[in-house]
Write an enzyme that holds these catalytic residues in place. Sequence first.
Site, PDB file in Angstrom:
ATOM      1  CG  HIS A   1      -0.377  -0.214   2.535  1.00  0.00           C
ATOM      2  ND1 HIS A   1       0.096  -1.438   2.951  1.00  0.00           N
ATOM      3  CD2 HIS A   1      -0.179   0.633   3.583  1.00  0.00           C
ATOM      4  CE1 HIS A   1       0.558  -1.341   4.197  1.00  0.00           C
ATOM      5  NE2 HIS A   1       0.412  -0.095   4.597  1.00  0.00           N
TER       6      HIS A   1
ATOM      7  CG  HIS B   1       0.894   5.268   4.106  1.00  0.00           C
ATOM      8  ND1 HIS B   1       0.000   5.081   5.137  1.00  0.00           N
ATOM      9  CD2 HIS B   1       1.717   4.196   4.124  1.00  0.00           C
ATOM     10  CE1 HIS B   1       0.289   3.941   5.761  1.00  0.00           C
ATOM     11  NE2 HIS B   1       1.322   3.384   5.167  1.00  0.00           N
TER      12      HIS B   1
END
Length: 141
Positions: free
Chosen positions: A102, A104
Amino acid sequence: VAESSDCIFCKIIQGDIPAEKIYEGDQVLAFLDVGPLSDCHTLVIPKFHCARLDQCPAEFLAAIAKSLPMIASAVVETVDADGYNVLSNTGRAAGQLVGHLHFHVIPRHTGDGLFKSWPANKYKEGEIKQFAKKIRQNIQS
Ligand SMILES: [Zn+2]
């Protein structure tokens, strides 16, 4: 699209766990982090289960790269941010808590006090050239 049955982000992709989704494409999902470092802190993930950046198929990375500017712009506009950080933690040592790649997007305001220091070091004499040489030897294209 590969998924892992015990992955919280795969469950969000599947809709089995609720999330505040802000963008969804064929290969990418973006949603708000429930533990934000600042308002509208967003996570952008491939709709493909892989823990690490270096395990993610190029087509999914391309889709992420394509969507990041659009997502970041919308997030910045929403909170009238002065800037933002895009970062990805890979591995526990780097602070990765969920084993699904992922990115951010963290909106920043001048003087917000997040990430107060950038603990830069210095190389010893000649060391930077040695490291660069070794990395070049390790690069596989
Ligand atoms: Zn997953």
